[in-house]
Design a protein around this motif. Sequence first.
Motif, short mmCIF file in Angstrom:
data_model
loop_
_atom_site.label_atom_id
_atom_site.label_comp_id
_atom_site.label_asym_id
_atom_site.label_seq_id
_atom_site.Cartn_x
_atom_site.Cartn_y
_atom_site.Cartn_z
N MET A 360 -6.08 -6.58 1.38
CA MET A 360 -7.32 -5.75 1.71
C MET A 360 -6.61 -4.31 1.77
SD MET A 360 -10.20 -7.16 1.31
CE MET A 360 -11.16 -5.95 1.97
N LEU A 361 -5.69 -4.22 2.45
CA LEU A 361 -5.06 -2.67 2.92
C LEU A 361 -4.75 -2.14 1.44
CD1 LEU A 361 -3.74 -0.51 4.55
CD2 LEU A 361 -1.76 -1.89 4.59
N MET A 362 -4.27 -2.72 0.42
CA MET A 362 -4.22 -2.35 -0.93
C MET A 362 -5.27 -2.03 -1.66
SD MET A 362 -1.81 -1.47 -3.26
CE MET A 362 -0.48 -2.50 -3.23
N PHE A 415 2.96 6.04 8.66
CA PHE A 415 2.75 6.05 7.61
C PHE A 415 3.68 5.28 6.59
CE2 PHE A 415 1.82 7.81 3.37
CZ PHE A 415 0.62 7.94 3.19
N ALA A 416 4.90 5.48 6.72
CA ALA A 416 5.80 4.87 5.93
C ALA A 416 5.83 3.23 5.91
CB ALA A 416 7.23 5.69 6.16
N ALA A 417 5.71 3.00 7.31
CA ALA A 417 5.46 1.59 7.79
C ALA A 417 4.32 1.13 7.25
CB ALA A 417 5.55 1.43 9.23
N GLY A 418 3.35 1.65 7.18
CA GLY A 418 1.83 1.28 6.63
C GLY A 418 2.22 1.03 5.06
N ALA A 419 2.94 1.88 4.62
CA ALA A 419 3.22 1.81 2.99
C ALA A 419 4.01 0.51 2.74
CB ALA A 419 4.01 3.02 2.37
N ASP A 428 -2.79 -9.83 6.08
CA ASP A 428 -4.01 -9.37 5.69
C ASP A 428 -5.34 -9.29 6.69
OD1 ASP A 428 -5.71 -8.03 3.79
OD2 ASP A 428 -5.29 -9.36 2.20
N ILE A 429 -6.35 -8.74 6.10
CA ILE A 429 -7.56 -8.82 6.94
C ILE A 429 -7.71 -10.29 7.17
CG2 ILE A 429 -9.93 -8.29 7.16
CD1 ILE A 429 -8.27 -5.66 7.19
N ASP A 430 -8.18 -10.68 8.48
CA ASP A 430 -8.78 -11.84 8.89
C ASP A 430 -7.64 -12.87 9.25
OD1 ASP A 430 -11.52 -11.14 8.93
OD2 ASP A 430 -11.84 -11.83 6.88
N LYS A 444 -8.92 -4.64 11.03
CA LYS A 444 -8.79 -3.33 9.96
C LYS A 444 -7.41 -3.07 9.89
CE LYS A 444 -10.85 1.28 10.00
NZ LYS A 444 -11.68 2.42 10.84
N MET A 445 -7.17 -2.44 8.64
CA MET A 445 -5.89 -1.92 8.36
C MET A 445 -5.88 -0.51 7.54
SD MET A 445 -4.18 -5.54 6.96
CE MET A 445 -2.88 -4.76 6.23
#
Length: 591
Positions: A360-362, A415-419, A428-430, A444-445
Amino acid sequence: MTGSSEVAADTHDHTPEATKAAADAASTTATVGNKEAIPSAVDALPPGASEAAQKLAEEIDGLRDWIARLQVVALQLKEGVDLDQASLTYRRDDRVIRLLTRANELAQEVEQLPREDAARELLANHLLGELADLGVAVFRRVDALQSQITKEKDGLTDRSGSDRELDESYLTSLEATRDHFLRVLADHIATRRSFELPVEDLLPSLKTRLLIQAESVAGRISFLQYTMGDLSKKLALNSNNEDLKAAFSEANDYLEHNLQRMRELVDIMETVEMDTAEYRSILVTEDSGISMDIIKPGVVTVLFSQWFDLIQDYLVSQGPDLILSVILFLTVLVIFYLLARLTRRGLKAALGRSNIHISMLMKDTLVSLSGAAVMLLGILMALSQIGVSLGPMLAGLGIAGFIIGFALQDTLSNFAAGAMILIYRPYDIDDYIEVPGASGVVKKMNLVSTTITTFDNQLLVVPNGKIWGDVIKNVTGQTVRRVDLEFGIGYGDDIPKAEAILAQIAKDHELVLDSPETVIKVGSLGDSSVNLLLRPWVKTADYWTVYWDMTREVKLRFDAEGISIPFPQRDVHFYSAGNAQDTADPAMSTE
């Protein structure tokens, strides 16, 4: 022509113009003071004069000696034919300026004497009497210098190379000498005013000359501004042209020179109480940053008047085009805003129908970036429609991005870790995850943080840098999970029967999967019970349902079948005193 190249070579100029210039310079000194007409200042002092008054009188008499020496040089300049008149005249002008400056300083010191001191008025009259004809002489010399400056400027067009450089330096020295004479005269007028003496014979002529000089310099500044603007445009089209670079640099140097001259003229003009608001506004406009000049009376008014006129002229000449450009700018923005929304919706729908498994983040990131990219393209196109150059702006954005990135290092690490989370998808979500300092369901992500809801409905926002830098446990990351259950039975109970009951319970539960098979084993022999392991496989979503159902069902079935579930217990054996003696060590019993 009397130029600096001839001065540097120590040649002799015998032209009529040079002789006239020398004669004017000589008359400047000859007119300043008349030693025979006025008695000595020391002799004129009243009896009992103060020590300060006596010292000032000696200084004033010293000026008379200085004037006498300069008059000798002036006479030689006027009559001599074998002298380097240009060099000697320049030297004489310098000494005359120093003499007059010192005379003005002495006048200020005389003014500081107590008003009741009788020597104060006497010394003032004596000193100002020495300088009685100063105005006429200085004006004559200033006019002569101006004529010589004009002639030198006309002759510069025929010069080149080192000769031109020398002549320009000589011209600069003549201008500086002229301005020094004007400064001395302005100070002299201020001195006369301090003694309440009339200045009407000098002030109008000085104001006229200062106004002409200021207007001339202001005109040159305006011309140089236009020239540099034109050269800047040409350099933008041909940045490697060395001739254009040299011309721009020379114009810039000349502009700085004239700005400095304007500052000096403004200072002189304010000494004689002339209105300088317009000229100070020129300096404020050209100087970088905000200076104290802007708070001078009238400067702000002039600046606003100039800006209003510029805006009015621009609106009159460019108004229709400006309105059209604004309408076009807004139209492009609206169109691309709608396109960005359409792009986000279309991509979101396409990703929702796609069989490709992405987080979902992607999905959220791709949808957001697609809309942002379309909107950014629209902004750039809109700016280009109103004439904004995109090259310098993009370069500026790059520099600003570097500075912002340096200032927001911690945020960028998140931000880099999120990438990395986006790429490797550890959750993922849930999903129910356990990370350092937090556990719960991911709600939420984004590329900076992850929002987690705990089972008791607390909301946790965890920076991605803290998550990616440690162990991540994704409890619901797999579609199938094993439920680990352990039940204890008594040592006297039937183990095969208990195992059969557990197997039947697992088989009868509709949510237990047939594959992988359920495992039932004797796990361990405890202090109070034999521990049986029951490990059925279920879908991840059914984990807790099966866990709770089977725990309840096992208790009920064991009770019905007579299988005990022992609780921890300890056997305690008591012995009487006699029995203790009988069982004791013979050696100890003899004791």
